[in-house]
Scaffold this motif. Sequence first.
Motif, short mmCIF file in Angstrom:
data_model
loop_
_atom_site.label_atom_id
_atom_site.label_comp_id
_atom_site.label_asym_id
_atom_site.label_seq_id
_atom_site.Cartn_x
_atom_site.Cartn_y
_atom_site.Cartn_z
N ASP A 28 -18.84 51.82 26.85
CA ASP A 28 -18.65 51.22 25.45
C ASP A 28 -19.38 50.30 24.69
O ASP A 28 -19.42 50.04 23.42
CB ASP A 28 -17.03 50.74 25.55
N GLY A 84 -7.19 41.61 28.54
CA GLY A 84 -8.06 42.57 28.57
C GLY A 84 -7.75 43.60 29.49
O GLY A 84 -7.30 43.45 30.59
N ARG A 86 -9.47 47.34 31.07
CA ARG A 86 -10.68 48.34 31.12
C ARG A 86 -10.34 49.37 32.29
O ARG A 86 -9.67 49.03 33.34
CB ARG A 86 -12.04 47.53 31.49
N VAL A 87 -10.56 50.62 31.94
CA VAL A 87 -10.43 51.68 33.05
C VAL A 87 -11.47 52.43 33.12
O VAL A 87 -12.26 52.68 32.02
CB VAL A 87 -9.29 52.60 32.26
N ARG A 94 -5.10 59.02 31.09
CA ARG A 94 -4.22 59.52 32.19
C ARG A 94 -2.84 58.48 32.14
O ARG A 94 -2.29 58.34 33.16
CB ARG A 94 -4.80 59.76 33.45
N GLY A 95 -2.82 57.66 31.44
CA GLY A 95 -1.74 56.66 31.25
C GLY A 95 -2.15 55.26 32.04
O GLY A 95 -1.36 54.19 32.37
N LEU A 119 -8.76 42.22 22.50
CA LEU A 119 -9.83 42.43 21.43
C LEU A 119 -10.87 43.75 21.97
O LEU A 119 -10.49 43.94 23.49
CB LEU A 119 -11.02 41.24 21.53
N GLY A 120 -11.18 44.42 21.18
CA GLY A 120 -11.91 45.64 21.74
C GLY A 120 -13.06 46.16 20.62
O GLY A 120 -13.26 45.50 19.72
N ALA A 128 -7.45 52.94 18.90
CA ALA A 128 -6.55 54.04 19.00
C ALA A 128 -5.53 53.31 20.11
O ALA A 128 -4.12 53.42 19.87
CB ALA A 128 -6.61 55.52 19.28
N HIS A 133 -0.05 50.92 20.81
CA HIS A 133 0.62 49.96 21.65
C HIS A 133 1.28 48.97 20.47
O HIS A 133 1.70 47.87 21.34
CB HIS A 133 0.10 49.33 22.79
C1 LIG Z 1 -8.87 51.52 25.83
C2 LIG Z 1 -8.75 51.95 27.21
C3 LIG Z 1 -8.17 50.83 28.00
C4 LIG Z 1 -7.60 53.22 27.38
O1 LIG Z 1 -7.29 53.47 28.77
P1 LIG Z 1 -6.97 54.73 29.06
O2 LIG Z 1 -6.20 54.81 30.40
O3 LIG Z 1 -7.27 56.04 28.71
O4 LIG Z 1 -5.38 54.71 28.24
P2 LIG Z 1 -4.00 55.75 28.12
O5 LIG Z 1 -4.44 57.03 29.00
O6 LIG Z 1 -2.81 54.89 28.61
O7 LIG Z 1 -3.84 55.87 26.47
C5 LIG Z 1 -2.68 55.65 25.86
C6 LIG Z 1 -2.98 56.20 24.56
O8 LIG Z 1 -3.75 55.52 23.90
C7 LIG Z 1 -4.52 56.43 22.89
N1 LIG Z 1 -5.96 56.42 23.32
C8 LIG Z 1 -6.73 56.02 24.33
N2 LIG Z 1 -7.75 56.24 24.29
C9 LIG Z 1 -8.07 57.20 23.17
C10 LIG Z 1 -9.18 57.63 22.76
N3 LIG Z 1 -10.37 57.66 23.23
N4 LIG Z 1 -8.86 58.49 21.29
C11 LIG Z 1 -7.82 58.56 20.90
N5 LIG Z 1 -6.73 57.95 21.33
C12 LIG Z 1 -6.85 57.24 22.46
C13 LIG Z 1 -3.77 57.54 23.08
O9 LIG Z 1 -2.62 57.63 22.00
C14 LIG Z 1 -3.41 57.69 24.42
O10 LIG Z 1 -2.13 58.56 24.75
P3 LIG Z 1 -2.34 60.02 24.86
O11 LIG Z 1 -3.46 60.08 25.92
O12 LIG Z 1 -1.09 60.57 25.34
O13 LIG Z 1 -2.81 60.49 23.57
C15 LIG Z 1 -9.97 52.50 27.82
O14 LIG Z 1 -10.50 53.29 26.96
C16 LIG Z 1 -10.99 51.36 28.31
O15 LIG Z 1 -11.17 50.92 29.41
N6 LIG Z 1 -11.55 51.08 27.07
C17 LIG Z 1 -12.80 50.02 27.31
C18 LIG Z 1 -11.98 48.61 27.23
C19 LIG Z 1 -11.15 48.39 25.98
O16 LIG Z 1 -11.63 48.59 24.98
N7 LIG Z 1 -10.01 47.97 26.10
C20 LIG Z 1 -9.04 48.15 25.03
C21 LIG Z 1 -8.67 46.11 24.77
S1 LIG Z 1 -7.49 45.67 25.92
#
Ligand SMILES: CC(C)(COP(=O)(O)OP(=O)(O)OC[C@H]1O[C@@H](n2cnc3c(N)ncnc32)[C@H](O)[C@@H]1OP(=O)(O)O)[C@@H](O)C(=O)NCCC(=O)NCCS
Length: 327
Positions: A28, A84, A86-87, A94-95, A119-120, A128, A133
């Motif tokens: 990212d 924060g 991060r996945v 996958r939730g 923050l992101g 998204a 959320h």
């Molecule tokens: C943002 C982040 C934490 C999401 O983790 P994840 O495990 O993929 O999230 P989830 O599977 O729980 O996603 C929940 C919902 O968020 C939305 N979402 C998540 N990633 C998305 C994407 N790339 N594009 C569009 N919607 C997205 C969707 O609505 C998703 O539900 P769905 O998959 O049923 O459509 C991950 O992409 C990440 O680690 N990003 C870098 C760190 C960051 O930006 N953290 C956010 C601030 S705390």
Amino acid sequence: MDVHRVDVDDRASLAAWVDVHNAAEALDAPWQTPLTVHRAEGDARYGWDGEPETPFLGCVDGEPVAAGWVSASDYDNLDAAWLGVRVRPDLRRRGLGSALLAALERYVRDLGRGVVGTLGWAGSPAEAFVSGHGFEARAREAQRRQVLAEVDWADIEALHAEAGTHAGDYELVRWTGRAPEDVLPALAALTASINDAPTDDLTWEDEVFPTERIAAYERAQHARGDLLHRLVARHRVTGELAGHTVVAVDGERPAFADQHDTAVAPAHRGHRLGLLLKTGMNLWLRETQPQVERIDTWNAESNRHMLAVNDVMGYRVVGRVVLYQRP
Ligand SMILES: CC(C)(COP(=O)(O)OP(=O)(O)OC[C@H]1O[C@@H](n2cnc3c(N)ncnc32)[C@H](O)[C@@H]1OP(=O)(O)O)[C@@H](O)C(=O)NCCC(=O)NCCS
């Protein structure tokens, strides 16, 4: 997914936390300097000024898949907390992010905090995810970087000299590490000037800086192994501390430095002290820390005055973040 709080003395868990963090950031925000276990330990043991961040690790079948953190201050903004999530890139959608967020929000609720922020990176999946959320975008910040090999030193020297012609009533004083004990109350008052920096639409009260907090900040930075460089503009006639800028040189990787606060007290604005201090810092580091390759700084996108100074000194945007909050 099992979510547990990482004990800062548990090196294996801390290292796993860092691996997840770095894997996410590599995707990212690839311009970011990877975190080390030493730095993560600094956050979890000392924080910025003695209030540690709390790391959490999410594991599936014992395998680390998600990393999170929570922070909250007891000095001010007593209803606020920040978190924060991060996945790992290969395990997204996958939730897991939602599950970790829910666990962190339970922790925040147990702390008794009513407003949670996160923050992101702008343009990343964060947008998204967090708006899904229920978070609202409240402020925008940018990360800027000055690459010292690209700096035109004649330019910096000229800017410094030119700023100096408007600031004849002030002298610059250098403090490395901790500042002298007797100036801490004055430094605390000066540090509070940072409350004039814009916070856009954040639910955010002015921060409170008792003298003890300045001492705690200096102790925490020292304990983390970073070397503070504080350049102060002192009013020659009254001896008042009119402005300061602070840069920390990374003790573990001395090629990297981070800009901390820069602030000029309201009564002393309009004398180019911001530019004088920041160019003065560049010249000081060139002299005593010539191995520093880059300085990173963070500003609100709306901070017109600070950005004007940074731009003229050759700082360039490397990333933009959105700050969100929700009840
Ligand atoms: C943002 C982040 C934490 C999401 O983790 P994840 O495990 O993929 O999230 P989830 O599977 O729980 O996603 C929940 C919902 O968020 C939305 N979402 C998540 N990633 C998305 C994407 N790339 N594009 C569009 N919607 C997205 C969707 O609505 C998703 O539900 P769905 O998959 O049923 O459509 C991950 O992409 C990440 O680690 N990003 C870098 C760190 C960051 O930006 N953290 C956010 C601030 S705390």
